[in-house]
Scaffold this active site. Structure first.
Site, PDB file in Angstrom:
ATOM      1  N   GLU B  54       0.806  -1.225   0.000  1.00 36.37           N
ATOM      2  CA  GLU B  54       0.000   0.000   0.000  1.00 36.37           C
ATOM      3  C   GLU B  54       0.833   1.266   0.000  1.00 36.37           C
ATOM      4  OE1 GLU B  54      -0.615  -2.546   2.021  1.00 36.37           O
ATOM      5  OE2 GLU B  54      -2.688  -3.186   1.690  1.00 36.37           O
ATOM      6  N   HIS B 123     -11.041  -4.090  11.159  1.00 33.30           N
ATOM      7  CA  HIS B 123     -11.648  -4.180   9.826  1.00 33.30           C
ATOM      8  C   HIS B 123     -12.971  -3.444   9.733  1.00 33.30           C
ATOM      9  CE1 HIS B 123      -8.693  -7.375   9.571  1.00 33.30           C
ATOM     10  NE2 HIS B 123      -8.910  -7.488   8.291  1.00 33.30           N
TER      11      HIS B 123
HETATM   12  C1  LIG Z   1      -2.279  -4.116   5.003  1.00 30.03           C
HETATM   13  C2  LIG Z   1      -3.355  -4.989   4.490  1.00 30.03           C
HETATM   14  N1  LIG Z   1      -3.658  -4.967   3.186  1.00 30.03           N
HETATM   15  C3  LIG Z   1      -4.625  -5.744   2.696  1.00 30.03           C
HETATM   16  C4  LIG Z   1      -5.318  -6.604   3.501  1.00 30.03           C
HETATM   17  C5  LIG Z   1      -6.424  -7.499   2.939  1.00 30.03           C
HETATM   18  N2  LIG Z   1      -5.957  -8.887   2.904  1.00 30.03           N
HETATM   19  C6  LIG Z   1      -6.269  -9.757   3.873  1.00 30.03           C
HETATM   20  S1  LIG Z   1      -5.570 -11.259   3.630  1.00 30.03           S
HETATM   21  C7  LIG Z   1      -4.877 -10.754   2.186  1.00 30.03           C
HETATM   22  C8  LIG Z   1      -4.065 -11.692   1.356  1.00 30.03           C
HETATM   23  C9  LIG Z   1      -2.874 -12.169   2.080  1.00 30.03           C
HETATM   24  O1  LIG Z   1      -2.182 -13.061   1.280  1.00 30.03           O
HETATM   25  P1  LIG Z   1      -1.054 -13.972   1.886  1.00 30.03           P
HETATM   26  O2  LIG Z   1      -0.116 -13.111   2.683  1.00 30.03           O
HETATM   27  O3  LIG Z   1      -0.467 -14.760   0.799  1.00 30.03           O
HETATM   28  O4  LIG Z   1      -1.788 -14.893   2.954  1.00 30.03           O
HETATM   29  P2  LIG Z   1      -2.904 -15.986   2.686  1.00 30.03           P
HETATM   30  O5  LIG Z   1      -4.215 -15.316   2.891  1.00 30.03           O
HETATM   31  O6  LIG Z   1      -2.721 -16.517   1.315  1.00 30.03           O
HETATM   32  O7  LIG Z   1      -2.649 -17.008   3.737  1.00 30.03           O
HETATM   33  C10 LIG Z   1      -5.177  -9.417   1.928  1.00 30.03           C
HETATM   34  C11 LIG Z   1      -4.724  -8.671   0.734  1.00 30.03           C
HETATM   35  C12 LIG Z   1      -4.993  -6.594   4.868  1.00 30.03           C
HETATM   36  N3  LIG Z   1      -5.637  -7.375   5.742  1.00 30.03           N
HETATM   37  N4  LIG Z   1      -4.000  -5.802   5.337  1.00 30.03           N
END
Ligand SMILES: Cc1ncc(C[n+]2csc(CCOP(=O)(O)OP(=O)(O)O)c2C)c(N)n1
Ligand SMILES: Cc1ncc(C[n+]2csc(CCOP(=O)(O)OP(=O)(O)O)c2C)c(N)n1
Ligand SMILES: [Mg+2]
Ligand SMILES: [Mg+2]
Lengths: 347, 336, 336, 347
Positions: B54, B123
């Site tokens: 971000e 959230h």
């Molecule tokens: C700073 C931030 N940006 C975006 C999000 C929204 N978000 C929640 S989980 C996720 C994906 C995370 O991907 P990964 O790190 O690969 O973990 P996974 O869910 O695949 O276990 C996102 C973009 C968030 N929670 N926090």
């Protein structure tokens, strides 16, 4: 292609004299706040900025005066800005850390690391609106530990954006020796994002020009970002009035203020073991030592190197220097009187 | 006028604007799926998925805007804006001023906000009053489909940076993703007129900084924004049965704030209750008090806000977010 | 009681506390030079230089605090806090609530703030009202050496996260680094009683959330914090010559806010002028209005704040930051 | 040293059944918000958490239920927390993305990338207060592009902190294929910070246990951080109710809502060229395809692999599974009734 050393030298010499004038005006109290000079970094600025043309963009940090000047921003309005005058480039609203020229797509920021995202955004706009144009990010080695800078490298590489990341390695960030807070090499860090990287002597304007030529050319052709790591030294310290420089220049006076409290602290009961206290002291002394060294012994003046080559035509060199000296004098006079080109253009 | 959902109206506004202006691009995590209709029409160069970075991509959107694009950059939930705050606080909001008014940042930052579906305190924040504290940014919060579309156009036409917040209880797809997940076993207090409503066939921008009086009344002014407006309207219904005529003001834009609308209503009713899903202290509710006092208007005043970190448990959450009961009881206190 | 500088008093408080509590550590960029006396006494493990990685090291300070340390983490200037905002907004401020009140975050975040030395809009912000909007953090702003030391102890003793802001016009070393730089050619409007003053030989904490009445008066209440308090006192001097008896309240703590002190004074004088170097809208000045109205006190109200991004030029800066003239003229308007 | 496969299997099986119970409770509407399951990641959790002891810390992301459970947090109070009950681990204040246990030095956060700084802080406290203790950061491959995560790696390496960075590579972040937004390999990225890195099959609990054993051992001895990149697949999608899963499971129903608007958009005048529109569509289809594949064909169940080895002692295995099944049943009953150990301890 080969660089025009005369042109590069003239950019560097002009910048040097301009910043020396800035130093004087700052000392006279006519420029306020933190004034970060880039004396010692002229070769990096000249070797890169000389490649830029209309539609190209620059993202600058707190040390961006030379780039603005070399890019062709009206020097009087630039100096007026540093002087905080209404005739300044930004009407006195921005100041030396916030130099902006929409015409040159040049933006500055005092937030360390923010030139990374800024260059990415400029390059994204170039990709959409000005194919073939590039964006350059200038920043220090300290900024490489800022998350947004690393994110920007990934983003630029992912989107194959035309960005040239230029890291001016001064080895120090304010008073912190950057190697003491950085793990791994910055060269490998850039490469780990799949960005072609090159390490270079930041005082050798010819080498810089050539490296930039290649990198910018590739960027213009849509081959994505590059990273240049240029080692420089900077005799004026972090900013004008830098306490480290003051102590090394005038240890008796400055130490008079500093020493008693320091001595008292070291001798106080409760605290670290004696050995650790001695270590602390010696690390302070070592930073001061490095500052002294960088200032007096280690300063490879990028101008000297080029001047040596140009001395083959001594007359031309003297004329050029003379001309630039006159120019800068006039710029200072005009700035103090508020006679900018802008103003002329308007009236 | 067709009846459309809140989300459809935003999509429609974006489609309308993107068709006319090729410089509008959308950036953000997962936007190719979140905005799948726009993605499939305008392609991957104009609807770009970003890495989870971000601070870099919001920062990049600032200079992209300065260099001729009109980015709509999404930070998914406004709660995540903390990661990108420097780009907003020190760049988007300040470049115009730093440049002596010479350089504009026509940027839209879009995020979902608000709670009421049991997703916890990281959230479900609102943060509009917090963001509005920073000089140099516009903050808009629509409460119904027509405004959702109209304010998106306002944001796109504005010369400076705008934060556009869509409440998850109003935007059906957000609520589906984050709260419902295709279950029939859960219910949420969704304001029906907020989630769906009439939308003109061709949208036009809402005038910036202009509140809307949603219900006229002479006894007390209920001032709210987003879902809060619907809570106020519901409370106004109950108050009516108790003989209290409440006026309901939908601010629509937090910054600039429609001082005139607030003061006129305060002057008329002499009682102001601010309903704010953002945190109570040092925010929108305080600002409303300040503009009333600055205007020299004598009015009774109270506020129903989110006083603390929002709890996860649905029960505790319900008590923490401004609800109709709290509004009614605060209003009745002001009446007495 | 010895006369000490503002900066010496903070150093003294830290030295006193660090000698007693080995778990107190200092983290931040350049702290080994900025806190050279503490560094040389307590060593490099307890006074740690960090890379320029605010989001990581402020985030790390949060869990370090949760796991038994008492970090004083420095972000140099409060303006840079945007980079680390997520750690504050979503972590430091919320862990105690998320854990059901079971886990504390005893963390001090220290930063220099404020303007008046011509350093531009990205280095001179105040932001205390902005930070205070987030539930779960204490925000303190001392106005003189004794409070600077006392409030540092308050912060260190507090069980939760505290943001400790030192104004650069009061802390001589900051002003020297950022503004003077060993020049005799520049002058700044430094409040003498703020930059130096009597400090007890052994410091004790200031009670949290407790304002101090700096001057009694019956006609108008001037409410301020930090350097603003001194501007108020100076204005009060001028007002006296015009027959106006101003009361001056030094809030000391922005959050928690001393509502009682504000309301008692407002009740007494019937006129409140808030002087706030932070941005005007959606901040401290609004919150003061809200607490007065909530208490049902009828008072005239005005505010003198920073209305916009702070300009670089000394002239424009002077007009933008709250100055004594603006305070006097606003006060006189309220009197009429 | 060799791992005790029985112990590891029992941790994994318990976690699996626990999360399946969570799924049911969520479907019943008893758990609110986004519920991220970690089914498919049990080997990574078990192989690492089984090494932790008192004084060690865990920094978790939005998918941290198995780690909490395996670390020994009372399962009833854990489930009560997901149910939002006052008897929950955090009194219902935190919920599934904010699980906190001070006793276990275990903290969670829903902010992607924040487990990096959190582990660094835990490790810093360990270095001061509990020499020999370690901190583990769990996160996904998507989080590796978050600046604070990269900063944390540099910080941990610089300070030689006892951190184990565990990246669970699910190849996808919500709906974004991570390779499409990541430049360079994550393995090299970690190594560029001078952090020893290892890439590993995330379904092989034995290998994970051994790799963790080495990394944690080194960390305990003061040799600094390590990085483990473990590849997993996750059949339950991003969270319960994941629209991608819904579409692949029930294309007729879900497409009925989605298709008309999509079709209309694709056919609208003004917009990208036809070829680009087709590309968009096919990239949507490809994500759906990958989701289906990950779910139905590509799922290497980490439990299967271990179970196969343990089948040599079929009786013991059956008894163990039976015991755990009973345990989980009882946990669910107790949780629904609010009978936590905490509560028993108090009354
Ligand atoms: C700073 C931030 N940006 C975006 C999000 C929204 N978000 C929640 S989980 C996720 C994906 C995370 O991907 P990964 O790190 O690969 O973990 P996974 O869910 O695949 O276990 C996102 C973009 C968030 N929670 N926090
Ligand atoms: C986000 C942020 N953190 C800290 C600072 C304070 N600061 C200003 S310059 C500087 C050092 C930068 O070092 P480097 O990037 O090496 O550039 P140099 O000054 O050596 O040219 C720091 C820490 C800042 N301006 N912004
Ligand atoms: Mg440097
Ligand atoms: Mg993933």
């Amino acid at each position: 292609m080969q660089p025009d050393l005369w042109e590069l030298y003239s950019l560097m010499y002009k910048s040097r004299l301009f910043e020396q004038a800035v130093k004087k005006l700052w000392n006279d109290g006519k420029i306020s706040g933190e004034m970060h000079l880039a004396i010692g970094e002229e070769a990096v600025a000249a070797g890169i900025v000389s490649h830029l043309k209309e539609g190209d963009a620059m993202a600058l940090d707190h040390r961006g005066t030379p780039q603005m000047l070399m890019r062709g921003v009206d020097p009087v309005s630039l100096l007026c800005e540093l002087l905080g005058k209404p005739e300044g480039l930004c009407g006195g609203m921005g100041g030396h850390m916030h130099l902006f020229s929409e015409q040159h797509l040049a933006a500055s920021s005092g937030i360390v690391g923010s030139s990374g995202p800024a260059a990415v955004g400029f390059a994204l706009a170039a990709q959409h609106l000005r194919p073939g144009a590039v964006a350059v990010a200038f920043f220090g080695e300290g900024a490489m530990n800022q998350g947004m800078m690393m994110e920007s490298m990934n983003l630029a590489a992912t989107w194959k954006l035309p960005v040239l990341f230029v890291c001016k390695d001064s080895k120090i960030a304010i008073t912190t020796v950057s190697s003491s807070v950085t793990s791994g090499s910055l060269f490998n860090r850039a490469k780990s994002f799949n960005i072609p990287a090159k390490e270079i002597d930041g005082t050798d304007v010819e080498m810089i020009w050539l490296a930039a030529h290649k990198a910018i050319d590739e960027a213009r052709r849509g081959e994505g970002p590059s990273f240049l790591l240029a080692h420089c030294s900077r005799p004026e310290g972090h900013f004008l009035g830098d306490p480290l420089i003051r102590i090394t220049k005038n240890p008796l006076k400055e130490m008079k203020d500093m020493a008693p409290a320091l001595l008292k602290s070291i001798l106080k009961p409760k605290g670290a073991a004696v050995r650790e206290r001695t270590e602390s002291l010696s690390s302070v002394t070592s930073i001061l030592g490095q500052t002294t060294k960088a200032q007096f012994f280690n300063f490879n003046d990028p101008l000297d190197m080029t001047r040596k080559e140009l001395k083959s035509d001594k007359n031309r060199l003297e004329q050029l220097e003379e001309k630039i000296e006159q120019e800068i004098k006039q710029i200072v006079i005009n700035a103090l009187n508020g006679n900018t080109d802008n103003k002329k253009a308007v009236t | 006028m067709k009846s459309k959902t809140f989300a459809q109206a935003i999509d429609m506004a974006l489609a309308q604007a993107m068709a006319d202006d090729p410089n509008i691009i959308i950036l953000g995590e997962d936007v190719q799926m979140l905005r799948v209709n726009l993605f499939s029409r305008f392609g991957r160069d104009r609807v770009r998925n970003t890495p989870i970075s971000e601070s870099a991509f919001v920062g990049a959107a600032v200079t992209a805007a300065m260099a001729g694009l009109k980015p709509v950059v999404e930070v998914m939930l406004v709660d995540f804006i903390g990661v990108a705050m420097d780009a907003i606080l020190n760049h988007a909001a300040k470049v115009n001023s730093f440049s002596g008014g010479k350089w504009q940042v026509p940027l839209v930052i879009r995020a979902a906000c608000g709670g009421g579906y049991g997703d916890g305190g990281q959230h479900q924040q609102s943060l509009w009053g917090w963001l509005a504290h920073i000089p140099g940014i516009m903050v808009v919060v629509p409460s119904n489909p027509a405004d959702a579309g109209g304010l998106m156009l306002t944001a796109l036409e504005h010369a400076g940076p705008v934060i556009y917040l869509e409440h998850k209880l109003l935007a059906d797809y957000w609520l589906d993703y984050m709260g419902i997940g295709d279950r029939k076993t859960v219910t949420f207090d969704v304001p029906p007129n907020g989630a769906r409503g009439p939308v003109p066939d061709k949208l036009s921008p809402v005038p910036p900084g202009k509140a809307a009086v949603r219900q006229k009344g002479s006894d007390i002014s209920l001032v709210g924004v987003g879902v809060g407006v619907h809570r106020c309207l519901q409370a106004a219904g109950s108050l009516k049965t108790k003989g209290v005529a409440a006026e309901v003001i939908d601010l629509r834009s937090v910054s600039p704030l429609d001082i005139k609308a607030i003061c006129e209503s305060a002057e008329k009713t002499g009682r102001v209750l601010v309903v704010d899903e953002d945190y109570r202290e040092f925010g929108l509710s305080g600002e409303c008090a300040a503009v009333i006092m600055e205007a020299g208007i004598r009015a009774k005043y109270a506020r129903v806000c989110t006083n603390d970190t929002i709890p996860y448990s649905r029960d505790l959450e319900e008590k923490t977010l401004p609800n109709t009961e709290r509004i009614i009881s605060a209003a009745l206190s002001l009446m007495s």
